[in-house]
Design an enzyme around this catalytic site. Structure first.
Site, PDB file in Angstrom:
ATOM      1  N   LYS A 206       2.261  24.730  -4.346  1.00 28.16           N
ATOM      2  CA  LYS A 206       1.051  24.129  -3.769  1.00 28.16           C
ATOM      3  C   LYS A 206       1.163  22.607  -3.821  1.00 28.16           C
ATOM      4  O   LYS A 206       0.457  21.924  -4.563  1.00 28.16           O
ATOM      5  CB  LYS A 206      -0.185  24.632  -4.501  1.00 28.16           C
TER       6      LYS A 206
ATOM      7  N   ASP B 115      -1.189  38.065 -12.849  1.00 29.89           N
ATOM      8  CA  ASP B 115      -2.080  37.340 -11.947  1.00 29.89           C
ATOM      9  C   ASP B 115      -3.544  37.588 -12.287  1.00 29.89           C
ATOM     10  O   ASP B 115      -4.030  38.716 -12.196  1.00 29.89           O
ATOM     11  CB  ASP B 115      -1.797  37.758 -10.500  1.00 29.89           C
TER      12      ASP B 115
ATOM     13  N   LYS C 200       5.196  39.143  -4.353  1.00 29.64           N
ATOM     14  CA  LYS C 200       3.756  39.030  -4.572  1.00 29.64           C
ATOM     15  C   LYS C 200       3.043  40.305  -4.121  1.00 29.64           C
ATOM     16  O   LYS C 200       3.682  41.248  -3.658  1.00 29.64           O
ATOM     17  CB  LYS C 200       3.232  37.786  -3.852  1.00 29.64           C
TER      18      LYS C 200
ATOM     19  N   GLU D 109       4.940  39.730  -9.210  1.00 31.33           N
ATOM     20  CA  GLU D 109       3.532  39.515  -9.523  1.00 31.33           C
ATOM     21  C   GLU D 109       2.850  40.871  -9.665  1.00 31.33           C
ATOM     22  O   GLU D 109       2.973  41.727  -8.794  1.00 31.33           O
ATOM     23  CB  GLU D 109       2.871  38.711  -8.407  1.00 31.33           C
TER      24      GLU D 109
ATOM     25  N   ARG E  71       0.813  -1.215   0.000  1.00 29.92           N
ATOM     26  CA  ARG E  71       0.000   0.000   0.000  1.00 29.92           C
ATOM     27  C   ARG E  71       0.849   1.269   0.000  1.00 29.92           C
ATOM     28  O   ARG E  71       0.529   2.235  -0.698  1.00 29.92           O
ATOM     29  CB  ARG E  71      -0.947  -0.008   1.200  1.00 29.92           C
TER      30      ARG E  71
END
Length: 286
Positions: free
Chosen positions: A137, A225, A169, A199, A102
């Site tokens: 992510k 963005d 960002k 960004e 597994r």
């Protein structure tokens, strides 16, 4: 040929996953049902078509419990296969193989799912110059493996972490007081090998970035963005190749082709790693 991850990078992840599954007493089912010393031969088979990534995880899961086992790989990471393909053949101690099954399949299916989804995105932008990139992510603890799977599917890797590239960002821009001071501070700190990405949330900020580029002190990459298609086309025209443009936000298999046709260089897709389905791969005794 896909660059394979060295075992030293995979083994700690596999051993941690095995320890989680084996718990305090080991595989009590295998111990109860399988006579000690029993041998087993099994096929790792594809139940759905896809692209392989993570066979090293299966191999190391088996060898961690039975170092004398043999794992013969028939398909390599990065190769496509059809449903019913025998991906590998394993022979060893029966208790060990069943105990490792597994953990090996969990990692193999997860990574092959990412590779397969990435291939679908890459195919969707064929005929354009756009390249498909991942993001941060990722599943905690699995980033190196998941980013390897993206490469297996034909994508490219964005930064691996917070330490290998500067990505300014929207919140950084706000705290710094604007695009110019944020980029200027980043440029002052960055070494000659470290790239800077900015960004932007609109064409006005893009124009500010391009002004800095023209002065030789701008970012290396601009991330557009959540731009509309019209805004993306406008951004490509305004930039005229002076800086790499990356589109991000609102990207899925339905929209990615149109985004690519605007002329952007890179399209980053968080869904490659946070939304990929596990590919159905099984292990069957023969």
């Amino acid at each position: 040929m896909i660059r394979q991850l060295p075992d030293i990078m995979i083994d700690p992840v596999v051993r941690m996953a095995l320890a989680e599954d084996l718990g305090r007493a080991g595989d009590v089912t295998a111990q109860a049902c399988i006579p000690a010393g029993s041998r087993m031969r099994a096929i790792v088979g594809a139940r759905k078509p896809g692209v392989l990534a993570g066979m090293g995880c299966m191999r190391l899961a088996v060898l961690a419990i039975d170092p004398a086992a043999t794992v013969t790989e028939h398909v390599a990471d990065g190769e496509a296969f059809e449903a019913g393909t025998a991906l590998a053949e394993i022979e060893g101690d029966a208790r060990a193989l069943l105990s490792a099954e597994r953990t090996g399949l969990n990692l193999l299916g997860r990574l092959s799912g990412i590779a397969t989804l990435t291939r679908d995105y890459v195919r969707a932008v064929e005929g354009t110059k756009a390249r498909i990139a991942d993001t941060r992510k990722t599943t905690p603890g699995l980033r190196a493996l998941e980013k390897h799977a993206v490469v297996c599917g034909g994508g490219i890797n964005h930064r691996f972490g917070l330490d290998d590239a500067i990505l300014i960002k929207d919140n950084h821009v706000v705290v710094c007081g604007g695009v110019e001071p944020a980029v200027t501070r980043a440029r002052a700190m960055a070494g000659h090998l470290m790239k800077i990405e900015l960004e932007v949330d609109g064409l006005a900020q893009l124009d500010q970035a391009l002004a800095l580029v023209d002065q030789g002190r701008g970012p290396d990459v601009v991330m557009l963005d959540n731009f509309s298609l019209e805004m993306l086309r406008d951004a490509v025209a305004r930039t005229a190749g002076r800086v790499t443009l990356e589109a991000s936000g609102g990207v899925n298999l339905t929209t990615v082709g149109a985004i690519a046709r605007t002329g952007v260089d890179v399209i980053s897709v968080g869904g490659l790693t946070h939304s990929a389905s596990v590919l159905d791969i099984g292990l069957d005794a023969v």
